[in-house]
Design an enzyme around this catalytic site. Sequence first.
Site, PDB file in Angstrom:
ATOM      1  CG  ASP A  81      -0.312  -0.202   2.541  1.00 18.80           C
ATOM      2  OD1 ASP A  81       0.755  -0.873   2.596  1.00 18.80           O
ATOM      3  OD2 ASP A  81      -0.839   0.299   3.544  1.00 18.80           O
ATOM      4  CD  GLU A 139       2.890  -1.230   7.726  1.00 19.33           C
ATOM      5  OE1 GLU A 139       3.028  -1.205   8.962  1.00 19.33           O
ATOM      6  OE2 GLU A 139       3.085  -0.224   7.017  1.00 19.33           O
ATOM      7  CD  GLU A 140       2.449   3.076   5.640  1.00 20.02           C
ATOM      8  OE1 GLU A 140       2.333   3.485   6.802  1.00 20.02           O
ATOM      9  OE2 GLU A 140       3.528   3.040   5.027  1.00 20.02           O
ATOM     10  CG  HIS A 364       5.529   7.860   6.298  1.00 17.65           C
ATOM     11  ND1 HIS A 364       4.495   7.589   7.155  1.00 17.65           N
ATOM     12  CD2 HIS A 364       5.958   6.648   5.872  1.00 17.65           C
ATOM     13  CE1 HIS A 364       4.333   6.264   7.267  1.00 17.65           C
ATOM     14  NE2 HIS A 364       5.227   5.680   6.481  1.00 17.65           N
TER      15      HIS A 364
HETATM   16 NI    NI Z   1       6.447   1.054   5.640  1.00 18.33          NI
END
Ligand code: NI
Length: 396
Positions: A81, A139-140, A364
Amino acid sequence: MTTATLSDLVAGIQAEVVGYRRHLHRNPELSFHEEKTAQYVYETLESFGGLQLLRPTENSVVARLVGERPGRTLAIRADMDALPIQEENDFEFASQNPGVMHACGHDGHTAMLLGTAKLLAGMKDRINGEVRFLFQHAEELFPGGAEQMVEAGVMDGVDAVIGIHLWASLPVGKIGVAYGPMMAAPDTFEIRVKGSGGHAALPQETVDAIAIGAQVVTNLQHVVSRETDPIDNVVLSVTKFSGGSAYNVIPGTVEMLGTVRTLDPEVREKVPEIMERVVKGITSAHGAEYEFEYQFGYRPLINDDEVTRAIEETVRETFGDEALEIMRPTMGGEDFSAFQQKAPGAFFWVGAGNEERGIVHPHHHPLFTVDEDAFPYGIKAFVNATFKLLGETETV
Ligand code: NI
């Protein structure tokens, strides 16, 4: 497998692996919305031949490679993702989805696992037991895709599980391994202090939620510094504090959000109770009321010693002792921990930073990227760890 032979094989597919990564990077999808990503992964795996493909949940893909000899089952996981971030890189393969970006390297994880599946699918006669490739969605975003995949049975019959994260603060060529606790449980909380508002010039007629809320924030720091063992790792951060609307009005309510990070499941269990006692004590001392909500997130990621040792040996044998970094834990979270509830597992870092190439931005960040030269390290580590964990059978 000899390092020389494997290096040739990996070099032979590097352009393809970079192609997978760039396709995914150009077409990022948010957690729980990885429709096209999963389809792309499915079709790519299908083109390799020799794999049994499954769609255990809507946006995940599992490929089973069943070797010609009986043996154990190893699961290898990659997450797929992207994040709600507007990309600022000007790559030819930059995100074409406004506001969505592969800013954590999951595009690279998926590409490396596809490359690994391709190579291992061509070595079926040398595999004992089964290799199960887990392409995970979401996962996020809590509650995470790993838990859903586990519920769908992807870990049934698995004897060990491994996974990697490309890591920008580790240079290319290094592999980071951690024994025991490696990543934290990322829990969250919400607190509302409920006083009684009024004129800022007449505080005696109010119950000032801001003044009380500020004390709540300060006193919550004592949960870490005075209520838990200094040898245990606990982070408590208040990350949002909001209330009030004018310079002459004392607000009746403030709201706070925040996160608690712990590595030890026992410490984790006791934190909410201590926090609530503090919130209750401070608010009641000043005549206010409160609401307190606490949400347990992913479990802490705790590596199994034996599987981690196999990874350490793989790294030393494949890349030399100098490639190995024994890492300290980080207080970030990872839902790889869900797979570790079902089988002993190890998660490890693959260095993906490169100062000379300007690959220096943190995960990020809108300018985040990974050095694609990291991919052969991830693939070789996966292939050799597979033979180490399942036992190597030489071709006859
Ligand atoms: Ni990651």
